[in-house]
Design an enzyme around this catalytic site. Sequence first.
Site, PDB file in Angstrom:
ATOM      1  N   ASP A   1       0.898  -1.413   0.183  1.00  0.00           N
ATOM      2  CA  ASP A   1      -0.105  -0.007   0.067  1.00  0.00           C
ATOM      3  C   ASP A   1       1.044   1.473   0.029  1.00  0.00           C
ATOM      4  OD1 ASP A   1      -2.925   0.672   0.285  1.00  0.00           O
ATOM      5  OD2 ASP A   1      -1.991   1.776   1.623  1.00  0.00           O
TER       6      ASP A   1
ATOM      7  N   TYR B   1      -3.106  10.693   1.438  1.00  0.00           N
ATOM      8  CA  TYR B   1      -3.762  10.716   0.158  1.00  0.00           C
ATOM      9  C   TYR B   1      -3.580  12.141  -0.605  1.00  0.00           C
ATOM     10  CZ  TYR B   1      -5.636   6.171   1.140  1.00  0.00           C
ATOM     11  OH  TYR B   1      -5.700   4.818   1.449  1.00  0.00           O
TER      12      TYR B   1
ATOM     13  N   HIS C   1      -5.473  -7.621   0.149  1.00  0.00           N
ATOM     14  CA  HIS C   1      -4.568  -6.414   0.146  1.00  0.00           C
ATOM     15  C   HIS C   1      -3.756  -6.517   1.578  1.00  0.00           C
ATOM     16  CE1 HIS C   1      -3.370  -2.237  -0.296  1.00  0.00           C
ATOM     17  NE2 HIS C   1      -3.993  -1.944   0.705  1.00  0.00           N
TER      18      HIS C   1
END
Length: 462
Positions: free
Chosen positions: A227, A372, A428
């Site tokens: 990630d 982000y 994930h």
Amino acid sequence: MYKILSSFVAGVAIGSGLVITYVLYNVPEPPELDLQRWWGIGTRPTEEDKSIRPFSIDFNDTVILDLKERLKNRRPFTKPLEGINSEYGMNTEYLETVLEYWLNEYNFKKRAELLNKFPHYKTRIQGLDLHFIRVKPEIKEGVQVLPLLMMHGWPSSSKEFDKVIPILTTPKHEYNIVFEVVAVDLPGYGFSEGTNKPGLNPVQIGVMMRNLMLRLGFEKFYIQAGDWGSQCATHMATLFPDQVLGLHTNMPLSSRPLSTVKLFIGALFPSLIVDAKYMDRIYPLKNLFSYILRETGYFHIQATKPDTIGVALTDSPAGLAGYLIEKMAICSNRDQLDTPHGGLENLNLDDVLDTVTINWINNCIVTSTRLYAEGFSWPEVLIVHRIPSMVPTAGINFKYEVLYQPDWILRDKFPNLVRSTVLDFGGHFAALHTPQALADDIFASAVQFLKFHDRKRNQKSS
């Protein structure tokens, strides 16, 4: 006139071709970075605290009592529509069962004890207190110890690695290597301090992680990450190839322009891009784009207005749980949207609630989601994305990873891709979901890293 027009068209075509070739293949110079940039409050002091301090995780009674009172006093949720399970997001009837478990059965003190089974530390790097776990292996004669930095993503912390660390730090009879693990909380995540300054993007975090390893005495080291941690690790490998000896990632991605072109070429000729066994992980593109559009709403919010969503999540543990659990569920198995749990039952519920609890007690949802926004708003990030990393790299692709890229695309970014594994299970959050498979691949990849460096030394000496 016809000849002039033909010459003009030919010139435009040649010129356009040269421009396109330049854009696709050009490798920019690395950006100039301040390797000691200050991210703490105010300005850098005359003397920086370089101490490494033992740390213990504590879910204290005051915080637990406040959390439980908020859960008890939550408002009733709107029920799902008839015939809808998790297609619209978190199934609120299922969420009720999770919240009741968190309130009445989740053992806060026992979970804190389990988290403290590893040695925890904090140290101040570039003005921010970073929290990390450091586990040294049992050293046996003839076994080489490899330093391994492990980095998580959102919404995790170093807790994500608590199942894989014991495997990595225990010698295996089939290998003459073992790992000394440093598992860090990214700044603004878990128990690591967040910054009050803009600009702390994955490139800058990579600089911080490099400085952390230097603080701990590791001039050279290996990295494992997924990630956002994988993005930071990739930038580290690109910028510090003499210090990063090998990169293992469970989310290998190339963001070079050429990789995007290859993706679209594959829409016409998929067999040129990807093995037939894995074609459905990318093509047809309409399915891929439909999936991305469906599941990245959170991404767009966090990349544009992280502080706004943070207001809601900071004040409501029920809201925080629903928001985080839905993403952890879908990223574990996106084929289970038609179930009330939406994929959550692939993970241990206590592990999931550890992550929610850590986010709650540290009030770090805003500082974590800001990554982000920072990750897509700084030119230096785009520049480093376009530079190939020459560090030996290994990638493992679990079935339900968010995005899959085949080796022909990955080699645009990682020319020295020494190992690539594709599995038909897992998701994930690999370290939580499938720790043994992840650890096995890390061991096997480290062998390839060592062979790569042996070949390199032999070439220099010959």
